[in-house]
Scaffold this active site. Sequence first.
Site, PDB file in Angstrom:
ATOM      1  N   SER A 156     -91.871 -98.352  -3.686  1.00 31.15           N
ATOM      2  CA  SER A 156     -94.039 -99.656  -3.603  1.00 31.15           C
ATOM      3  C   SER A 156     -94.292 -98.531  -5.097  1.00 31.15           C
ATOM      4  O   SER A 156     -94.487 -98.124  -5.577  1.00 31.15           O
ATOM      5  CB  SER A 156     -94.109 -99.242  -3.051  1.00 31.15           C
ATOM      6  OG  SER A 156     -95.628 -99.983  -3.491  1.00 31.15           O
TER       7      SER A 156
ATOM      8  N   TYR B  74    -100.416 -95.315   3.050  1.00 32.10           N
ATOM      9  CA  TYR B  74     -99.402 -96.130   2.433  1.00 32.10           C
ATOM     10  C   TYR B  74     -98.354 -95.510   0.786  1.00 32.10           C
ATOM     11  O   TYR B  74     -96.605 -95.261   0.404  1.00 32.10           O
ATOM     12  CB  TYR B  74    -100.068 -96.959   2.171  1.00 32.10           C
ATOM     13  CG  TYR B  74     -98.316 -97.716   1.228  1.00 32.10           C
ATOM     14  CD1 TYR B  74     -97.410 -98.535   2.717  1.00 32.10           C
ATOM     15  CD2 TYR B  74     -97.869 -98.531   0.146  1.00 32.10           C
ATOM     16  CE1 TYR B  74     -96.774 -99.653   2.536  1.00 32.10           C
ATOM     17  CE2 TYR B  74     -97.455 -99.615  -0.132  1.00 32.10           C
ATOM     18  CZ  TYR B  74     -96.304-100.262   1.366  1.00 32.10           C
ATOM     19  OH  TYR B  74     -95.340-100.314   0.569  1.00 32.10           O
TER      20      TYR B  74
HETATM   21  P1  NAD Z   1     -92.275-107.532   6.529  1.00 31.76           P
HETATM   22  O1  NAD Z   1     -93.524-106.301   7.200  1.00 31.76           O
HETATM   23  O2  NAD Z   1     -92.307-108.509   5.767  1.00 31.76           O
HETATM   24  O3  NAD Z   1     -91.087-106.609   6.990  1.00 31.76           O
HETATM   25  C1  NAD Z   1     -91.508-105.114   7.788  1.00 31.76           C
HETATM   26  C2  NAD Z   1     -89.392-105.017   8.302  1.00 31.76           C
HETATM   27  O4  NAD Z   1     -89.548-103.297   8.668  1.00 31.76           O
HETATM   28  C3  NAD Z   1     -89.378-105.630   9.864  1.00 31.76           C
HETATM   29  O5  NAD Z   1     -87.513-106.026   9.830  1.00 31.76           O
HETATM   30  C4  NAD Z   1     -89.844-104.966  10.591  1.00 31.76           C
HETATM   31  O6  NAD Z   1     -88.654-105.190  11.610  1.00 31.76           O
HETATM   32  C5  NAD Z   1     -89.666-104.010   9.464  1.00 31.76           C
HETATM   33  N1  NAD Z   1     -89.631-102.279  10.824  1.00 31.76           N
HETATM   34  C6  NAD Z   1     -91.519-102.068  10.276  1.00 31.76           C
HETATM   35  N2  NAD Z   1     -91.806-101.104  11.595  1.00 31.76           N
HETATM   36  C7  NAD Z   1     -90.222-100.795  11.866  1.00 31.76           C
HETATM   37  C8  NAD Z   1     -90.151 -99.605  12.733  1.00 31.76           C
HETATM   38  N3  NAD Z   1     -91.023 -99.208  13.764  1.00 31.76           N
HETATM   39  N4  NAD Z   1     -88.344 -99.782  13.447  1.00 31.76           N
HETATM   40  C9  NAD Z   1     -87.915-100.813  13.178  1.00 31.76           C
HETATM   41  N5  NAD Z   1     -88.240-101.874  12.198  1.00 31.76           N
HETATM   42  C10 NAD Z   1     -89.604-101.839  11.043  1.00 31.76           C
HETATM   43  O7  NAD Z   1     -92.220-106.006   5.057  1.00 31.76           O
HETATM   44  P2  NAD Z   1     -91.854-106.856   3.664  1.00 31.76           P
HETATM   45  O8  NAD Z   1     -92.247-106.995   2.974  1.00 31.76           O
HETATM   46  O9  NAD Z   1     -90.347-107.232   3.623  1.00 31.76           O
HETATM   47  O10 NAD Z   1     -91.652-105.394   3.115  1.00 31.76           O
HETATM   48  C11 NAD Z   1     -90.009-104.315   2.769  1.00 31.76           C
HETATM   49  C12 NAD Z   1     -90.343-103.372   2.206  1.00 31.76           C
HETATM   50  O11 NAD Z   1     -90.986-102.892   0.908  1.00 31.76           O
HETATM   51  C13 NAD Z   1     -91.389-101.979   3.069  1.00 31.76           C
HETATM   52  O12 NAD Z   1     -90.821-100.784   2.902  1.00 31.76           O
HETATM   53  C14 NAD Z   1     -92.066-101.921   2.080  1.00 31.76           C
HETATM   54  O13 NAD Z   1     -93.266-100.695   2.011  1.00 31.76           O
HETATM   55  C15 NAD Z   1     -91.911-102.611   1.384  1.00 31.76           C
HETATM   56  N6  NAD Z   1     -92.686-103.373  -0.322  1.00 31.76           N
HETATM   57  C16 NAD Z   1     -93.235-104.388  -0.014  1.00 31.76           C
HETATM   58  C17 NAD Z   1     -94.132-104.805  -0.922  1.00 31.76           C
HETATM   59  C18 NAD Z   1     -94.530-106.463  -0.651  1.00 31.76           C
HETATM   60  O14 NAD Z   1     -95.429-107.025  -1.931  1.00 31.76           O
HETATM   61  N7  NAD Z   1     -94.257-107.396   0.077  1.00 31.76           N
HETATM   62  C19 NAD Z   1     -94.993-104.257  -2.503  1.00 31.76           C
HETATM   63  C20 NAD Z   1     -94.091-102.866  -2.171  1.00 31.76           C
HETATM   64  C21 NAD Z   1     -93.158-102.451  -1.516  1.00 31.76           C
END
Ligand code: NAD
Length: 252
Positions: free
Chosen positions: A143, A156
């Site tokens: 991130s 985070y």
């Molecule tokens: P989301 O919450 O939509 O999806 C998260 C995924 O992780 C889901 O499939 C969930 O089931 C899985 N997950 C969470 N905890 C888990 C566990 N204990 N066991 C197994 N699976 C688990 O999130 P997203 O926005 O798609 O984010 C995906 C990645 O991108 C993450 O690593 C997040 O930190 C990173 N990210 C997202 C953003 C954003 O703006 N959305 C920005 C920077 C980084």
Amino acid sequence: MTMNNHSKWVVLTGATRGIGRAIAGHLAQAGYDLILPTRDPATAEHVALELKMLGARAVVYPCDLSIAQQVEDFAKTVLKEMGTPYGFVSCAGMTCDGLSFQLDIAKVQKTFQVNLFSTMQLTGQFAMPMGRAGGGRIVLISSVSAWLGNRGNAAYAATKGGLQAYMKSVLEEFSRRGVTINAVLPGFINTDMTQGRDEWIERMSKRIPAQRVGTPDDVANAVGFLLAPGASYINGAELAVDGGMSATLGLN
Ligand code: NAD
């Protein structure tokens, strides 16, 4: 165009929704086969069906990444049943909002296990077999929080900064064996993780040079690029997918 990636299995965490789901679709279209560890097997089976309709093979393994033993068991089972994967994409993640002096240590520990420690466990299990098999690809979804401070985001951000520091030493161990490890740093991407923050997203969009928040596909394209054969000389990169946000002061 579909590449000739058949029999290239990629382990992808977090594929049930958001960015991970977009990555799964993108990789299936590029000809990779997917191994999907998940704490939500019903939804993951649905995703697997979609991937099969795109011509990929997809297998689901129940695995809660917040439980270290399940992560170890998953990796060992995959190596035994599926052989050495070509790629590992660590995308699952959770947030841990809260000011630094108010953090709940149990939630912080869980966030470290899901975002960082499980990634270390899986990299630790897969990187050596990948090297012995002639090479492989590891992509960590980090991130821009690892670079840029943001009130209420300390725990985070620490997990994501940890991923990038971890990456650099792993690279030293495995690059001579043809294993690359890179980080993709999304900015603000519209997914469930950012739901309910519409007003904030609108305000932030105006400060992003691209004038919009990102989509899961924006991130999936970067991951596909790093997994492709032509990316073999890219190692240890921290690739921001943020519409230019982290390159600027955000004062406009
Ligand atoms: P989301 O919450 O939509 O999806 C998260 C995924 O992780 C889901 O499939 C969930 O089931 C899985 N997950 C969470 N905890 C888990 C566990 N204990 N066991 C197994 N699976 C688990 O999130 P997203 O926005 O798609 O984010 C995906 C990645 O991108 C993450 O690593 C997040 O930190 C990173 N990210 C997202 C953003 C954003 O703006 N959305 C920005 C920077 C980084």
